[in-house]
Scaffold this motif. Structure first.
Motif, PDB file in Angstrom:
ATOM      1  N   LEU A 304       0.861  -1.252  -0.074  1.00 44.01           N
ATOM      2  CA  LEU A 304      -0.145  -0.001  -0.118  1.00 44.01           C
ATOM      3  C   LEU A 304       0.920   1.380   0.028  1.00 44.01           C
ATOM      4  O   LEU A 304       0.416   2.133  -0.540  1.00 44.01           O
ATOM      5  CB  LEU A 304      -0.937   0.144   1.134  1.00 44.01           C
ATOM      6  N   ARG A 305       1.994   1.065   0.748  1.00 46.89           N
ATOM      7  CA  ARG A 305       2.857   2.189   0.782  1.00 46.89           C
ATOM      8  C   ARG A 305       3.464   2.659  -0.762  1.00 46.89           C
ATOM      9  O   ARG A 305       3.608   3.874  -1.004  1.00 46.89           O
ATOM     10  CB  ARG A 305       3.803   2.172   1.716  1.00 46.89           C
ATOM     11  N   SER A 306       3.877   1.185  -1.393  1.00 49.25           N
ATOM     12  CA  SER A 306       4.504   1.595  -2.547  1.00 49.25           C
ATOM     13  C   SER A 306       3.368   2.257  -3.569  1.00 49.25           C
ATOM     14  O   SER A 306       3.627   2.905  -4.460  1.00 49.25           O
ATOM     15  CB  SER A 306       5.078   0.217  -3.178  1.00 49.25           C
ATOM     16  N   LEU A 307       1.926   1.694  -3.204  1.00 46.44           N
ATOM     17  CA  LEU A 307       1.010   2.318  -4.147  1.00 46.44           C
ATOM     18  C   LEU A 307       0.688   3.831  -4.079  1.00 46.44           C
ATOM     19  O   LEU A 307       0.616   4.810  -5.291  1.00 46.44           O
ATOM     20  CB  LEU A 307      -0.287   1.370  -3.924  1.00 46.44           C
ATOM     21  N   LYS A 308       1.031   4.264  -2.994  1.00 41.42           N
ATOM     22  CA  LYS A 308       0.492   5.518  -2.772  1.00 41.42           C
ATOM     23  C   LYS A 308       1.780   6.437  -2.968  1.00 41.42           C
ATOM     24  O   LYS A 308       1.682   7.483  -3.605  1.00 41.42           O
ATOM     25  CB  LYS A 308       0.644   5.867  -1.059  1.00 41.42           C
ATOM     26  N   GLN A 309       3.093   6.004  -2.851  1.00 38.03           N
ATOM     27  CA  GLN A 309       4.211   6.691  -3.556  1.00 38.03           C
ATOM     28  C   GLN A 309       4.256   6.716  -5.008  1.00 38.03           C
ATOM     29  O   GLN A 309       4.626   7.742  -5.648  1.00 38.03           O
ATOM     30  CB  GLN A 309       5.634   5.894  -2.982  1.00 38.03           C
ATOM     31  N   ASN A 310       3.780   5.728  -5.735  1.00 41.30           N
ATOM     32  CA  ASN A 310       3.846   5.808  -7.215  1.00 41.30           C
ATOM     33  C   ASN A 310       2.642   6.949  -7.809  1.00 41.30           C
ATOM     34  O   ASN A 310       2.873   7.111  -8.761  1.00 41.30           O
ATOM     35  CB  ASN A 310       3.391   4.105  -7.648  1.00 41.30           C
ATOM     36  N   HIS A 311       1.591   6.756  -7.119  1.00 45.29           N
ATOM     37  CA  HIS A 311       0.601   7.819  -7.215  1.00 45.29           C
ATOM     38  C   HIS A 311       0.481   9.104  -6.395  1.00 45.29           C
ATOM     39  O   HIS A 311      -0.819   9.237  -6.247  1.00 45.29           O
ATOM     40  CB  HIS A 311      -0.693   6.964  -7.737  1.00 45.29           C
ATOM     41  N   LYS A 312       1.419   9.614  -5.859  1.00 41.41           N
ATOM     42  CA  LYS A 312       1.310  10.743  -4.752  1.00 41.41           C
ATOM     43  C   LYS A 312       0.591  11.800  -5.424  1.00 41.41           C
ATOM     44  O   LYS A 312       0.080  12.603  -4.767  1.00 41.41           O
ATOM     45  CB  LYS A 312       2.553  10.888  -4.063  1.00 41.41           C
ATOM     46  N   GLU A 313       0.816  12.112  -6.742  1.00 40.92           N
ATOM     47  CA  GLU A 313       0.332  13.406  -7.299  1.00 40.92           C
ATOM     48  C   GLU A 313      -1.254  13.210  -7.348  1.00 40.92           C
ATOM     49  O   GLU A 313      -2.090  14.244  -7.658  1.00 40.92           O
ATOM     50  CB  GLU A 313       0.824  13.534  -8.823  1.00 40.92           C
ATOM     51  N   ASP A 314      -1.893  11.990  -7.461  1.00 35.80           N
ATOM     52  CA  ASP A 314      -3.490  11.967  -7.376  1.00 35.80           C
ATOM     53  C   ASP A 314      -3.894  11.270  -6.158  1.00 35.80           C
ATOM     54  O   ASP A 314      -4.486  10.251  -6.168  1.00 35.80           O
ATOM     55  CB  ASP A 314      -3.747  11.194  -8.631  1.00 35.80           C
ATOM     56  N   ASP A 315      -3.926  11.979  -4.946  1.00 36.36           N
ATOM     57  CA  ASP A 315      -4.216  11.591  -3.714  1.00 36.36           C
ATOM     58  C   ASP A 315      -5.610  10.892  -3.908  1.00 36.36           C
ATOM     59  O   ASP A 315      -6.110   9.986  -2.903  1.00 36.36           O
ATOM     60  CB  ASP A 315      -4.124  12.610  -2.571  1.00 36.36           C
ATOM     61  N   ALA A 316      -6.579  11.784  -4.398  1.00 36.28           N
ATOM     62  CA  ALA A 316      -7.922  11.281  -4.383  1.00 36.28           C
ATOM     63  C   ALA A 316      -8.306   9.692  -5.085  1.00 36.28           C
ATOM     64  O   ALA A 316      -9.161   9.116  -4.642  1.00 36.28           O
ATOM     65  CB  ALA A 316      -8.954  12.119  -5.255  1.00 36.28           C
ATOM     66  N   ARG A 317      -7.609   9.595  -6.298  1.00 38.51           N
ATOM     67  CA  ARG A 317      -7.541   8.469  -6.838  1.00 38.51           C
ATOM     68  C   ARG A 317      -6.998   7.303  -6.029  1.00 38.51           C
ATOM     69  O   ARG A 317      -7.310   6.153  -5.811  1.00 38.51           O
ATOM     70  CB  ARG A 317      -6.850   8.411  -8.156  1.00 38.51           C
ATOM     71  N   VAL A 318      -5.973   7.604  -5.351  1.00 43.27           N
ATOM     72  CA  VAL A 318      -5.252   6.425  -4.457  1.00 43.27           C
ATOM     73  C   VAL A 318      -6.223   6.260  -3.352  1.00 43.27           C
ATOM     74  O   VAL A 318      -6.285   5.095  -2.839  1.00 43.27           O
ATOM     75  CB  VAL A 318      -3.980   7.113  -3.825  1.00 43.27           C
ATOM     76  N   LYS A 319      -7.054   7.219  -2.692  1.00 43.21           N
ATOM     77  CA  LYS A 319      -7.885   6.905  -1.647  1.00 43.21           C
ATOM     78  C   LYS A 319      -9.164   6.029  -1.954  1.00 43.21           C
ATOM     79  O   LYS A 319      -9.650   5.067  -1.457  1.00 43.21           O
ATOM     80  CB  LYS A 319      -8.396   8.078  -1.074  1.00 43.21           C
ATOM     81  N   LYS A 320      -9.428   6.265  -3.317  1.00 45.08           N
ATOM     82  CA  LYS A 320     -10.687   5.336  -3.973  1.00 45.08           C
ATOM     83  C   LYS A 320     -10.143   4.209  -4.095  1.00 45.08           C
ATOM     84  O   LYS A 320     -10.819   3.375  -4.029  1.00 45.08           O
ATOM     85  CB  LYS A 320     -11.066   6.161  -5.402  1.00 45.08           C
ATOM     86  N   ALA A 321      -8.886   3.826  -4.811  1.00 41.69           N
ATOM     87  CA  ALA A 321      -8.318   2.672  -4.841  1.00 41.69           C
ATOM     88  C   ALA A 321      -8.334   2.173  -3.431  1.00 41.69           C
ATOM     89  O   ALA A 321      -8.821   0.728  -3.254  1.00 41.69           O
ATOM     90  CB  ALA A 321      -6.963   2.578  -5.228  1.00 41.69           C
TER      91      ALA A 321
END
Length: 410
Positions: A304-321
């Motif tokens: 999960l940490r890697s997923l957020k780091q890879n897409h940190k520019e789109d926080d809303a999309r990460v939260k939805k995932a």
């Protein structure tokens, strides 16, 4: 007997003055003039006071207006001809005015107001329309237009007529044939139509210029608005980065404080800032110690940490995932016997938008026990491999990732 007129030797026309002879010469190109004792007729219409200088002109006036009664005032207007050159700027009306009584009041003649308005609507000036109605005897619109056609080249055509109590003398103009008269009338109508069309085109051009100006102003306002929006977004991103930096500093400080607290509890002295890292020998000794394998929970947290780091520019999309993954895990944990909750189509558009397109989303489900089947078309969790402990750990890690604002910052 003294001469009372000038006679054109080319056409026989009688003229009252040298000025009239000059105008006749300009119109006809005739140049043979001689002094004559024959006076120019002055037949005045009793109905409208229109002067006619020949029997032909009186007959034409009768044909146009129906007036038949004329008074011969030739003897009253006849005077010896003056062969002196006319003064510059002198007009026919000036010569007529000189023969009238200086004490006699000059007034604008009465004309038909309705016909006057119609003539003005056709584009004629008030003075020209009034003069035409007066000298055509107010006989109607067609008669007035006919008079304008015949006297279009008069120098005083656009001067308001002023008549004395008795009469008003007008210089005669060459008569026109019916065909020429009709052509002149058509020419006047065409001229009035073109003038109106030109005015409409000019108005349309002005409107088009105004539309272009307003369009440019709208484009400029839109550009300024877009620039302001870009500046706002840049300022927002800068503020977010600054906030992220402060969060990292805060977490780092918290870790240092926790480390210092552990050293204090173990009775160790505080770590000096200049203390170097352990030597390679110590690390080599530690390498002989058995390494504990990472647990499922740690693997999930790292994924999960890697997923957020890879897409940190789109926080809303990460939260939805994260929320979507929590839904999948929760459905299996609550209904382990339902196959529909344990089988996910990888080509599903909603799944791809929420989880599949993000690096780390499918890996997290594989850590939870899902396996790819049917050539990689589905993710499937067999019933005998459902591990409630693993699913509960997955739920806890997802819940923490969603609620912790500093998750994945470091």
């Amino acid at each position: 007997m003294a001469g009372v007129s000038l006679k054109c030797g080319d056409c026989g026309a009688l003229l009252k003055s040298v000025e009239e002879a000059q105008e006749h010469a300009e119109l006809t190109s005739h140049s043979n003039f001689s002094e004559s004792t024959e006076p120019v007729l002055n037949l005045v219409c009793t109905a409208c006071s229109k002067p006619c200088r020949s029997k032909t002109e009186s007959d034409l006036h009768t044909k146009r207006t129906g007036h038949t009664e004329f008074v011969d005032k030739t003897s009253e207007a006849t005077k010896p001809i003056s062969l002196e050159a006319p003064k510059v700027g002198a007009t026919a009306e000036d010569s007529v005015t000189a023969t009238t009584n200086q004490d006699e009041e000059m007034v604008v003649p009465e004309v038909d107001k309705k016909i006057l308005e119609e003539l003005e609507s056709m584009g004629f000036s008030a003075a020209r329309a009034t003069r035409a109605l007066h000298y055509s005897g107010n006989a109607g619109l067609e008669a007035a237009v006919t008079w304008i056609v015949e006297h279009e080249n008069d120098p005083d055509i656009d001067q308001m007529p002023l008549v004395p109590a008795n009469t008003k003398v007008e210089a005669p103009k060459p008569s026109l044939t019916p065909e020429e008269l009709k052509a002149k009338q058509q020419e006047l109508r065409e001229r009035a139509r073109k003038k109106k069309e030109e005015e409409e085109k000019r108005t349309e051009r002005e409107k088009e210029k105004e539309r272009i100006r307003i369009g440019k102003e709208l484009l400029e306002a839109k550009r300024i608005e877009e620039d302001n929006e870009r500046k706002r977004i840049l300022a927002l991103r800068k503020a977010e980065k600054e906030e992220e930096r402060r969060a990292r500093e805060k977490i780092k400080q918290k870790l240092e404080e926790d480390k210092a607290e552990r050293r204090r509890r173990l009775g160790l002295p505080p770590e000096e800032p200049s203390v170097s890292k352990p030597s390679p020998v110590v690390e080599e000794k530690k390498s002989f110690l058995p390494v504990r394998p990472a647990t499922k929970a740690e693997q999930m947290r790292e994924c999960l940490r890697s997923l957020k780091q890879n897409h940190k520019e789109d926080d809303a999309r990460v939260k939805k995932a994260f929320q979507t993954l929590l839904t999948y895990v929760g459905n299996v944990a609550r209904n382990p016997d339902e196959e529909k909750f344990r089988k996910i189509r990888l080509t599903n558009q909603s799944f791809q938008e929420r989880v599949g397109a993000l690096k780390g989303g499918i890996e997290f489900l594989e850590i939870c026990g899902f396996e790819k089947i049917d050539g990689g078309e589905f993710l499937f969790l067999p019933r005998d491999k459902v591990d409630m402990a693993v699913l509960n750990s997955a739920g806890s890690e997802l819940d923490s990732a969603i609620k912790n604002p500093f998750f994945g910052v470091l």
